[in-house]
Design a protein around this motif. Structure first.
Motif, PDB file in Angstrom:
ATOM      1  N   PRO A 113      23.636 -10.909 -53.440  1.00 53.20           N
ATOM      2  CA  PRO A 113      22.695 -10.993 -54.667  1.00 53.20           C
ATOM      3  C   PRO A 113      23.523 -11.142 -55.896  1.00 53.20           C
ATOM      4  CG  PRO A 113      21.874  -9.311 -53.284  1.00 53.20           C
ATOM      5  CD  PRO A 113      22.912  -9.756 -52.699  1.00 53.20           C
ATOM      6  N   LYS A 114      24.974 -10.436 -55.797  1.00 55.26           N
ATOM      7  CA  LYS A 114      26.056 -10.479 -57.016  1.00 55.26           C
ATOM      8  C   LYS A 114      27.444 -10.774 -56.229  1.00 55.26           C
ATOM      9  CE  LYS A 114      23.770  -7.005 -60.057  1.00 55.26           C
ATOM     10  NZ  LYS A 114      23.717  -5.709 -60.686  1.00 55.26           N
ATOM     11  N   GLY A 115      27.306 -11.906 -55.465  1.00 51.22           N
ATOM     12  CA  GLY A 115      28.590 -12.388 -54.859  1.00 51.22           C
ATOM     13  C   GLY A 115      29.038 -13.478 -55.475  1.00 51.22           C
ATOM     14  N   PHE A 116      30.418 -13.619 -55.434  1.00 49.74           N
ATOM     15  CA  PHE A 116      31.351 -14.894 -55.780  1.00 49.74           C
ATOM     16  C   PHE A 116      32.272 -15.215 -54.574  1.00 49.74           C
ATOM     17  CE2 PHE A 116      30.197 -11.988 -59.405  1.00 49.74           C
ATOM     18  CZ  PHE A 116      29.782 -12.777 -60.418  1.00 49.74           C
ATOM     19  N   CYS A 117      32.632 -16.396 -54.835  1.00 54.77           N
ATOM     20  CA  CYS A 117      33.707 -16.761 -53.657  1.00 54.77           C
ATOM     21  C   CYS A 117      34.472 -18.103 -54.352  1.00 54.77           C
ATOM     22  CB  CYS A 117      32.783 -17.412 -52.531  1.00 54.77           C
ATOM     23  SG  CYS A 117      32.151 -18.904 -52.649  1.00 54.77           S
ATOM     24  N   SER A 118      35.503 -18.172 -53.636  1.00 51.16           N
ATOM     25  CA  SER A 118      36.677 -19.158 -53.980  1.00 51.16           C
ATOM     26  C   SER A 118      37.072 -19.804 -52.569  1.00 51.16           C
ATOM     27  CB  SER A 118      37.383 -18.841 -55.096  1.00 51.16           C
ATOM     28  OG  SER A 118      37.154 -18.559 -56.067  1.00 51.16           O
ATOM     29  N   VAL A 119      37.392 -21.054 -52.693  1.00 52.55           N
ATOM     30  CA  VAL A 119      38.093 -21.649 -51.653  1.00 52.55           C
ATOM     31  C   VAL A 119      39.512 -22.175 -52.046  1.00 52.55           C
ATOM     32  CG1 VAL A 119      38.216 -23.404 -49.960  1.00 52.55           C
ATOM     33  CG2 VAL A 119      36.107 -22.306 -50.552  1.00 52.55           C
ATOM     34  N   TYR A 120      40.828 -21.811 -51.430  1.00 60.90           N
ATOM     35  CA  TYR A 120      41.993 -22.163 -52.041  1.00 60.90           C
ATOM     36  C   TYR A 120      42.639 -22.867 -50.903  1.00 60.90           C
ATOM     37  CZ  TYR A 120      41.158 -18.078 -55.366  1.00 60.90           C
ATOM     38  OH  TYR A 120      40.626 -17.304 -56.274  1.00 60.90           O
ATOM     39  N   CYS A 121      43.582 -23.779 -51.037  1.00 60.98           N
ATOM     40  CA  CYS A 121      44.454 -24.438 -50.259  1.00 60.98           C
ATOM     41  C   CYS A 121      45.771 -23.501 -50.373  1.00 60.98           C
ATOM     42  CB  CYS A 121      44.659 -25.718 -50.561  1.00 60.98           C
ATOM     43  SG  CYS A 121      45.682 -26.562 -49.208  1.00 60.98           S
ATOM     44  N   ILE A 122      46.039 -22.692 -49.263  1.00 62.41           N
ATOM     45  CA  ILE A 122      47.292 -22.113 -49.477  1.00 62.41           C
ATOM     46  C   ILE A 122      48.672 -22.701 -48.662  1.00 62.41           C
ATOM     47  CG2 ILE A 122      46.124 -20.065 -49.717  1.00 62.41           C
ATOM     48  CD1 ILE A 122      46.696 -19.323 -46.663  1.00 62.41           C
TER      49      ILE A 122
END
Length: 303
Positions: free
Chosen positions: A141-150
């Motif tokens: 309900p209160k989530g965040f996400c990100s996708v990074y190229c490392i």
């Protein structure tokens, strides 16, 4: 003759202050900082401790900050860190300049071409991010996400390996109700072009703090591995999201099952087999008691 108390050095005070700041539960570092500043009564020592502890805390807890100008939100993680106070938001291709101690974004600037992946990598990254945003929106309900190229962000086409990391951060903060909690998961995905396989490694961490008339904390960690086929950007994204959903749902179910067994396992082992009061504890019906008043009344403690 009693030994004389020795005054702590400024370095010792700073290290102790850092320990308290770094070990603050999710969402509570500002409360700890306020009390520490009052106890230390030394702005120089406090400021030095805070300047070292806050950046590490913010990155390890993967806190989410609002970008100025209503650009959106940015996760503060080591994977998006460009410089000491600059963090890339891959979704918006913006770079946030952060004040770690105040936990706010003070400025935002466009990311340069050198700071962004190639068009080929970005196609895979955007497809995966879209699937993960869909999943996180449903599951947290209160989530965040990100996708990074490392690794391999400059790869221009098929034939080379590259690596993404998916970070998910969710927090439920309710200090007025004496409880705070957080979920953090980090998924490393290796795209192995030569064998057409995607290898996933996940690290999940759950924290909770309940402090009404007591102090109960949970710090649970779990690691897992899986793999799937290297396909087109959209198909790979769907497969990766499915794997992540499966493992996180399975882990959450195992946590819930362990909570149901707490009265018969962990809690029971914490007590004497026969208390000093000679009254056996009713383990078969523990849900009827609060943490303090009801147990004290039932066992006759304090009479």
């Amino acid at each position: 003759m009693a030994e004389e108390e020795t005054e702590l050095s400024e370095e010792q005070k700073k290290e102790i202050a850092k320990w308290f700041l770094l070990n603050a539960p999710a969402g509570e570092i500002q409360y700890v900082a306020k009390d520490l500043k009052s106890v230390l009564n030394d702005d120089d020592v406090y400021n030095e401790a805070a300047s070292e502890a806050f950046p590490f805390y913010n990155k390890s807890h993967m806190i989410c900050l609002e970008l100025p100008g209503r650009f959106g939100d940015v996760l503060i993680t080591s994977y998006g860190e460009l410089q000491d106070n600059e963090y890339l938001d891959p979704k918006t291709a913006q770079v946030a300049i952060v004040d770690h101690v105040k936990q706010v974004c003070t400025e935002v600037r466009p990311a340069t071409d050198e700071e962004l992946p190639s068009a080929y990598i970005e196609e895979y990254r955007c497809a995966l991010e879209a699937e993960m945003l869909k999943y996180v929106g449903e599951a947290y309900p209160k989530g965040f996400c990100s996708v990074y190229c490392i690794n391999g962000k400059d790869v221009e086409g098929p034939g080379s390996d590259f690596e993404f990391v998916v970070v998910i951060s969710a927090a439920r903060l309710s200090p007025q109700n004496f409880c705070n909690g957080s979920w953090r998961s980090i998924w490393n995905i290796e795209f192995k072009d030569d064998i057409q396989i995607l290898e996933l490694k996940g690290k999940l961490q759950v924290g909770a703090h309940y402090f009404e008339e007591g102090n109960v904390q949970l710090d649970a960690k779990h690691e897992c591995r899986d793999s799937t086929m290297f396909q087109s950007p959209d198909d790979s994204a769907i497969a990766i999201a499915s794997v992540i959903r499966h493992h996180e749902t399975e882990y959450l179910a195992s946590l819930e099952a362990s909570y149901l067994n707490l009265p018969d396992t962990t809690f029971k082992d914490l007590r004497r087999k026969l208390p000093v009061t000679r009254t056996l504890f009713p383990w078969h019906n523990t849900s009827q008691f609060s943490l303090t008043r009801e147990i004290s009344k039932e066992l006759g403690i304090g009479k």
